[in-house]
Write an enzyme that holds these catalytic residues in place. Structure first.
Site, PDB file in Angstrom:
ATOM      1  N   GLY A   5      15.294  83.487  10.711  1.00  0.00           N
ATOM      2  CA  GLY A   5      14.464  83.083  11.833  1.00  0.00           C
ATOM      3  C   GLY A   5      15.249  83.207  13.127  1.00  0.00           C
ATOM      4  N   GLY A  54      13.456  83.267  16.717  1.00  0.00           N
ATOM      5  CA  GLY A  54      12.680  82.117  17.167  1.00  0.00           C
ATOM      6  C   GLY A  54      13.497  81.305  18.165  1.00  0.00           C
ATOM      7  CD  GLU A  80      18.760  95.297  21.634  1.00  0.00           C
ATOM      8  OE1 GLU A  80      19.863  95.295  21.021  1.00  0.00           O
ATOM      9  OE2 GLU A  80      17.847  96.116  21.391  1.00  0.00           O
ATOM     10  CB  THR A 129       9.402  70.554   9.562  1.00  0.00           C
ATOM     11  OG1 THR A 129       8.785  71.235  10.677  1.00  0.00           O
ATOM     12  CG2 THR A 129      10.789  70.093   9.971  1.00  0.00           C
ATOM     13  CB  SER A 156      18.430  66.574   7.265  1.00  0.00           C
ATOM     14  OG  SER A 156      18.466  65.306   7.889  1.00  0.00           O
ATOM     15  CB  ALA A 157      13.746  63.782   8.243  1.00  0.00           C
ATOM     16  CG  MET A 163      18.389  70.107  11.212  1.00  0.00           C
ATOM     17  SD  MET A 163      18.952  69.743   9.521  1.00  0.00           S
ATOM     18  CE  MET A 163      20.626  70.383   9.564  1.00  0.00           C
ATOM     19  CG  HIS A 217       8.275  63.554  19.430  1.00  0.00           C
ATOM     20  ND1 HIS A 217       8.389  62.379  18.731  1.00  0.00           N
ATOM     21  CD2 HIS A 217       9.349  64.310  19.074  1.00  0.00           C
ATOM     22  CE1 HIS A 217       9.481  62.421  17.979  1.00  0.00           C
ATOM     23  NE2 HIS A 217      10.073  63.583  18.163  1.00  0.00           N
ATOM     24  CE  LYS A 273       6.752  64.905  16.050  1.00  0.00           C
ATOM     25  NZ  LYS A 273       7.183  66.079  15.253  1.00  0.00           N
ATOM     26  CB  THR A 330      12.893  61.571  13.456  1.00  0.00           C
ATOM     27  OG1 THR A 330      13.206  62.972  13.368  1.00  0.00           O
ATOM     28  CG2 THR A 330      14.146  60.793  13.794  1.00  0.00           C
TER      29      THR A 330
END
Length: 252
Positions: free
Chosen positions: A8, A11, A40, A87, A109-110, A112, A143, A147, A154
């Site tokens: 990824g 992204g 690139e 996720t 992990s929920a 990082m 948030h 979202k 978390t």
């Protein structure tokens, strides 16, 4: 020098990690995987992991749920450790994670962020003292307005940390508007705020008689998640098959 494949890579988080690794003397990205190749990068990019022949110590994944099955199967076949940051996995995919961990090292992990995972450890110690003393425990998470899930993963992880330390006897209360009763002593309240471009803010309150103790973590950019993923990759490289999480990375 830890050799990384960035799954990824084109992204937003893939590009964040690309920049972080470029400034880190202990790691290098040897290849990237992404179906979009219009960016690139200082390393070769392939559309699938099957096409990639570069030798690596670990994969960092920040892709999407649709790409996870193929990633896990390939990592299992190659015995290639993987830091799984994507996720929204289905129950079937969670089961696949468990199966993959029998063949190679998998860290999931929920959240990082190193800060959040340190907070999880600190909250357990606080709850062991304050919950038996009758302190009420509340969580407020904030948030951005894009979202869609609430409460955040978390926030739930924070609640689980509190509950585990307090003996697992608490229930989670997400909404008090539908009832007019006094707060139950055996509940953990979780409130969600959505607005603007808030990256992520989590506040945990221990409210007691005439005093309040607050723990707060604020993420100002996605770089905190990238930094955590990079540290997790360094930790996971060379580890035996098994399931790991960020609590294994942060030791004290």
């Amino acid at each position: 020098m830890v050799k990384i494949i960035m799954h990824g890579c084109n992204g937003k988080m893939g590009q964040v990690i690309t920049r972080l690794v470029a400034e880190d003397e202990g790691a290098v990205i040897v290849a990237g995987i992404d179906t979009y190749t219009g960016i690139e990068n200082p390393y070769p990019v392939y559309k699938s992991l099957e096409e990639c022949e570069e030798e690596a110590d670990v994969v960092i994944d920040f892709s999407n749920a649709k790409a996870v099955d193929g990633l896990l199967n390939m990592c299992a076949d190659r015995k290639l450790p993987v830091v799984l940051c994507t996720t929204g996995l289905s129950e079937e995919q969670i089961a696949l994670v468990e199966e993959t961990a029998k063949k190679t090292a998998v860290l999931k992990s929920a959240n990082m962020s190193l800060g959040i995972n340190l907070l999880l450890k600190l909250l357990k110690e606080a709850a062991k003292v304050l919950a038996p003393a009758g302190y009420d425990m509340e969580i407020v998470e904030k948030h951005h307005n894009k979202k869609v899930d609430a409460p955040s993963g978390t926030a739930l992880a924070l609640a689980d940390s509190l509950n585990e330390a307090a003996g697992g006897v608490y229930e989670y209360k997400y909404d008090r508007s539908s009832e007019r009763v006094a707060r139950d002593k055996k509940e953990i309240g979780i409130s969600a705020v959505r607005g603007g471009t808030i990256v992520g803010e989590h506040e945990v309150l221990f409210a007691g008689e005439d005093e309040v103790i607050e723990f707060c973590h604020t993420a100002y950019s996605k770089a905190v998640f990238g930094k955590g993923a990079l540290e997790a990759a360094k930790f996971l490289a060379g580890k035996e098959a098994g399931k790991y999480d960020m609590s294994d990375v942060i030791q004290f």
